[in-house]
Design an enzyme around this catalytic site. Structure first.
Site, PDB file in Angstrom:
ATOM      1  N   SER A  15       0.828  -1.212   0.000  1.00 13.77           N
ATOM      2  CA  SER A  15       0.000   0.000   0.000  1.00 13.77           C
ATOM      3  C   SER A  15       0.863   1.263   0.000  1.00 13.77           C
ATOM      4  CB  SER A  15      -0.985   0.001   1.181  1.00 13.77           C
ATOM      5  OG  SER A  15      -0.318   0.162   2.403  1.00 13.77           O
ATOM      6  N   ASN A  16       2.036   1.210   0.626  1.00  9.03           N
ATOM      7  CA  ASN A  16       2.934   2.379   0.554  1.00  9.03           C
ATOM      8  C   ASN A  16       3.520   2.535  -0.844  1.00  9.03           C
ATOM      9  OD1 ASN A  16       3.393   3.880   3.233  1.00  9.03           O
ATOM     10  ND2 ASN A  16       3.272   1.721   3.827  1.00  9.03           N
ATOM     11  N   ASN A 109      13.326   4.185   4.752  1.00 11.11           N
ATOM     12  CA  ASN A 109      12.416   3.132   5.231  1.00 11.11           C
ATOM     13  C   ASN A 109      11.236   3.800   5.914  1.00 11.11           C
ATOM     14  OD1 ASN A 109      11.520   0.493   5.995  1.00 11.11           O
ATOM     15  ND2 ASN A 109      12.295   0.858   8.065  1.00 11.11           N
ATOM     16  N   HIS A 111       8.433   3.034   8.982  1.00  9.15           N
ATOM     17  CA  HIS A 111       8.149   2.132  10.108  1.00  9.15           C
ATOM     18  C   HIS A 111       6.881   2.632  10.806  1.00  9.15           C
ATOM     19  CE1 HIS A 111       9.067  -0.776  13.233  1.00  9.15           C
ATOM     20  NE2 HIS A 111       8.695   0.160  14.102  1.00  9.15           N
ATOM     21  N   VAL A 146      18.808  -1.676  13.199  1.00  6.58           N
ATOM     22  CA  VAL A 146      17.463  -2.001  12.703  1.00  6.58           C
ATOM     23  C   VAL A 146      16.476  -0.944  13.218  1.00  6.58           C
ATOM     24  CG1 VAL A 146      15.602  -3.707  12.750  1.00  6.58           C
ATOM     25  CG2 VAL A 146      17.969  -4.466  12.594  1.00  6.58           C
TER      26      VAL A 146
HETATM   27  C1  GAR Z   1       3.774  -0.670   6.757  1.00  7.68           C
HETATM   28  O1  GAR Z   1       2.907  -0.408   7.834  1.00  7.68           O
HETATM   29  C2  GAR Z   1       5.209  -0.335   7.110  1.00  7.68           C
HETATM   30  O2  GAR Z   1       5.313   0.750   7.988  1.00  7.68           O
HETATM   31  C3  GAR Z   1       5.649  -1.616   7.789  1.00  7.68           C
HETATM   32  O3  GAR Z   1       5.081  -2.639   7.006  1.00  7.68           O
HETATM   33  C4  GAR Z   1       3.840  -2.172   6.474  1.00  7.68           C
HETATM   34  C5  GAR Z   1       3.836  -2.471   4.988  1.00  7.68           C
HETATM   35  O4  GAR Z   1       2.580  -2.214   4.436  1.00  7.68           O
HETATM   36  N1  GAR Z   1       7.064  -1.714   7.845  1.00  7.68           N
HETATM   37  C6  GAR Z   1       7.727  -2.226   8.880  1.00  7.68           C
HETATM   38  O5  GAR Z   1       7.184  -2.695   9.858  1.00  7.68           O
HETATM   39  C7  GAR Z   1       9.239  -2.181   8.740  1.00  7.68           C
HETATM   40  N2  GAR Z   1       9.879  -2.372  10.003  1.00  7.68           N
HETATM   41  P1  GAR Z   1       2.397  -2.070   2.870  1.00  7.68           P
HETATM   42  O6  GAR Z   1       3.000  -3.331   2.245  1.00  7.68           O
HETATM   43  O7  GAR Z   1       0.913  -2.030   2.699  1.00  7.68           O
HETATM   44  O8  GAR Z   1       3.096  -0.826   2.426  1.00  7.68           O
END
Ligand code: GAR
Length: 216
Positions: A15-16, A109, A111, A146
């Site tokens: 989604s991002n 990144n 988070h 990390v």
């Molecule tokens: C998002 O909420 C992102 O912040 C998180 O994974 C999700 C991916 O969603 N990332 C982490 O936790 C990294 N440490 P998406 O695939 O719908 O973009």
């Protein structure tokens, strides 16, 4: 205007990635999503990128004996696509110090917490267990630590009574979709200068609800 070529690394929903692709459809946006790599062959985000004419590649980490081989394949793919900046968007592999050094200050990144609170996994469960009333999301440059690295931008999101990790996660994700394109634009436009463990941002125009790292 030459736009900065961006490679997006995903592992799942994407989604991002969609939010970044949407933002980059505006010709005035300073970055172009040029290449998408998934380490999982079934990541739904791949279809969305392909539907929008963006080159995609699967680099399945399970087919490599170790991280160095996997990361060499990532670097080969990114460099041959002419990628200048990398966005991790739900990319669930830890990167080695060698990869981070090679791409120093060129990997962002996102988070789903206000770092340094709640790094790692199960972020929303951690936030609910801690009883915080405000959480949010963070875009940061990737360092060896990390979920560490200089913070480029953060958005605050309220925790509501009765929230579950899913309801809170959906609210945070909506903020991520506004924050990430904004931070990538700042990076691509050369407005982010790394100073030690922090960043200085030349233009602090911020959309509603997006709070910046107060500075160095
Ligand atoms: C998002 O909420 C992102 O912040 C998180 O994974 C999700 C991916 O969603 N990332 C982490 O936790 C990294 N440490 P998406 O695939 O719908 O973009």
């Amino acid at each position: 205007m030459a736009r900065v070529k961006v490679g997006v690394l995903i592992s799942g929903r994407g989604s991002n990635l969609k939010a970044l692709i949407e933002a980059a459809r505006d010709p005035a946006y300073p970055a172009e999503i040029a290449h998408v790599i998934s380490n999982r062959p079934d990541a739904p985000g791949l279809d969305y990128a392909e539907d929008h004419g963006i080159a995609t590649e699967v680099i399945d980490h399970t087919r490599f004996a170790g991280r160095p081989g996997f990361e060499a394949a990532l670097t080969d793919s990114l460099t041959s696509a002419g990628v200048e900046l990398v966005c991790l968007a739900g990319f669930m592999r830890v990167l080695t110090a060698e990869f981070v050094d090679q791409w120093a200050n060129r990997v962002l990144n996102i988070h789903p917490s206000l770092l340094p609170a709640f790094p790692g996994t199960d972020t929303h469960r951690q936030a609910l267990a801690a009883g915080v009333t405000i959480t949010g999301c963070t875009v940061h440059l990737v360092s060896e630590a990390v979920d560490g690295g200089p913070i480029v931008g953060q958005a605050a999101v309220p925790v509501h009574p009765g929230d579950t990790p899913d309801t809170l996660g959906a609210r945070v994700r909506a903020a991520e979709h506004r924050l990430y394109p904004h931070c990538l634009a700042q990076m691509a436009a050369g407005k982010v200068r790394v100073i030690g463990h922090g960043v200085e941002i030349a233009d602090r125009t911020v959309p509603d609800g997006v709070l910046y790292n107060p500075g160095v």
